[in-house]
Design an enzyme around this catalytic site. Sequence first.
Site, PDB file in Angstrom:
ATOM      1  N   CYS A  66      50.961  86.819  56.151  1.00 32.89           N
ATOM      2  CA  CYS A  66      50.727  85.552  55.447  1.00 32.89           C
ATOM      3  C   CYS A  66      52.053  84.839  55.165  1.00 32.89           C
ATOM      4  O   CYS A  66      52.692  84.340  56.087  1.00 32.89           O
ATOM      5  CB  CYS A  66      49.923  85.812  54.169  1.00 32.89           C
ATOM      6  SG  CYS A  66      49.193  84.321  53.456  1.00 32.89           S
ATOM      7  N   GLU A  95      45.346  94.271  54.952  1.00 36.80           N
ATOM      8  CA  GLU A  95      45.287  95.324  53.941  1.00 36.80           C
ATOM      9  C   GLU A  95      44.009  95.324  53.106  1.00 36.80           C
ATOM     10  O   GLU A  95      43.690  96.331  52.464  1.00 36.80           O
ATOM     11  CB  GLU A  95      46.505  95.228  53.005  1.00 36.80           C
ATOM     12  CG  GLU A  95      46.550  94.006  52.097  1.00 36.80           C
ATOM     13  CD  GLU A  95      47.196  92.774  52.737  1.00 36.80           C
ATOM     14  OE1 GLU A  95      47.649  91.890  51.997  1.00 36.80           O
ATOM     15  OE2 GLU A  95      47.248  92.711  53.984  1.00 36.80           O
ATOM     16  N   VAL A 125      44.141 113.694  34.607  1.00 38.01           N
ATOM     17  CA  VAL A 125      44.607 114.164  35.909  1.00 38.01           C
ATOM     18  C   VAL A 125      46.121 114.020  36.049  1.00 38.01           C
ATOM     19  O   VAL A 125      46.796 114.910  36.575  1.00 38.01           O
ATOM     20  CB  VAL A 125      43.863 113.439  37.059  1.00 38.01           C
ATOM     21  CG1 VAL A 125      44.069 111.940  37.010  1.00 38.01           C
ATOM     22  CG2 VAL A 125      44.315 113.979  38.419  1.00 38.01           C
TER      23      VAL A 125
END
Length: 517
Positions: free
Chosen positions: A80, A167, A221
């Site tokens: 882009c 992406e 986590v």
Amino acid sequence: MDPVAILDYGSQYSQLIARRVREANVYCELFAWNESQEKIFAINPKAIILSGGPNSVYELNAPTLPAYILECRLPVLGICYGMQLLARALGGHVAPSLKREYGRAQIRFTQSDLQPPTSNFQVWMSHGDKVDRAPSGFNVTASSDGCPVAAMEDSNRRIYALQFHPEVNHTEHGREIIKNFLRLANVKAEWSPSSIAAESIARIRAEVGSEKVIAAVSGGVDSSVAAALVHKAVGDQLTCFYIDTGLMRADESEQVIQTFGENLHAKLFPVNAVEDFMEALHGVTDPERKRKVIGEKFIRLFEREAKRLGSDAKFLVQGTIYPDVVESSGKGREQAAKIKTHHNVGGLPDDLGFKLIEPLRFLFKDEVRAVGSEIGLPDEMVWRQPFPGPGLAIRCLGEVTWGRLETLRAADKIFTDELRDAGLLSKTPDWGQGQTSQAFAVLLPVKSVGVMGDGRTYEETIALRAVTTDDFMTADWSRLPHDLLARVSNRIVNEVKGVNRVVYDVSSKPPATIEWE
């Protein structure tokens, strides 16, 4: 390991570029577009990717293309705005579009080194300007109805450019295009959970030597994997503390202590500090101030407990992950000194008495989970739903009092219990159809009139938040069944004292964040 450097020009999708490169088992880092060449080349990049951005190349003070990008002769992929910078720098022409192209578009690919599996497919466009003449030496390899130069490349110099965003999930075959670029750049795909774990353990062992280390564990986590890596590196040199702040979810403190002790087998000392935190938070309503107060109290308790146990620890483990780094202070290794405080214990004080060890600092959440599984942590620990470091203080808007925390805990438990019973609360990597990636309740300091029985009420509001996501950088609100939402609302209003209204958050990220502030 062959790293890739990604220069960020302000695109909302910059982190997604990094995610796609990591998914291809290639290590990469994000840097601000104007970061020094010295700092970028310190990672010894084998290829460079230029992100998109909101600017026009013709704007005054618009971001530019650093001269070294073309001088270094590394393979380059411009996306882009990155494509427009390359075109302009190399003698092509960029022109304003008569009509801004935003959203889905159909493109036609011709012969290209980046060739995806099919020639005609859907992509995601987001641009005002466009390249209307490719530079000398470039072949135009794709076009759309609104963009005659949707892709171009110079194979000899290994410079590739795309007007669309490969992406994002909306672009078909986008992952394949990025993988093809990495293949053309001869980048080795060696970034894997096993290599990450081995490298982290070796690095920690070398840094710590024979010194002692302390760690805060919350059951989340990030802190669990960080502590586990350090424990594997230095063994009994690590001492872990679980500080019960009073800001955890229902029954969570007991579960954390039990799970941690059964699976990590490190030295763990629980500390009941509920009264300390309630006193420190008295009268505090500003969210940033809450985090600072919690962080200050947290580290002072750390210091107190370390001294009480006779420890002379030099290092403190923190479970900072890469999105925390990137979202807080620019893009990259050198610009990330200030971490977004709501992801951690609440903002560490300036006079921190320990040297930080952050073994997850350059990992995304899914990589952290993969490493946790690689080193043998159980699914219930690795796939625990994300929970902010300052705990329920983030989800208890307004003043944090014990009574309001108990209200929030009760409502949150009803919501998560109902989701679990319906099979919609994710607890494993195998997310099923409709499962939530993260779900919780928020207590709002907003009172409204209600009627319960024959009486008039004036009580607070619970907001329910549930999202689905792959990587927690972007997220969509979960389309929960209406009958489940009705049941949850009915139970909360009837069973939780102080609440007479329940609302459901239907905001995606972006523009909203997952957590409330």
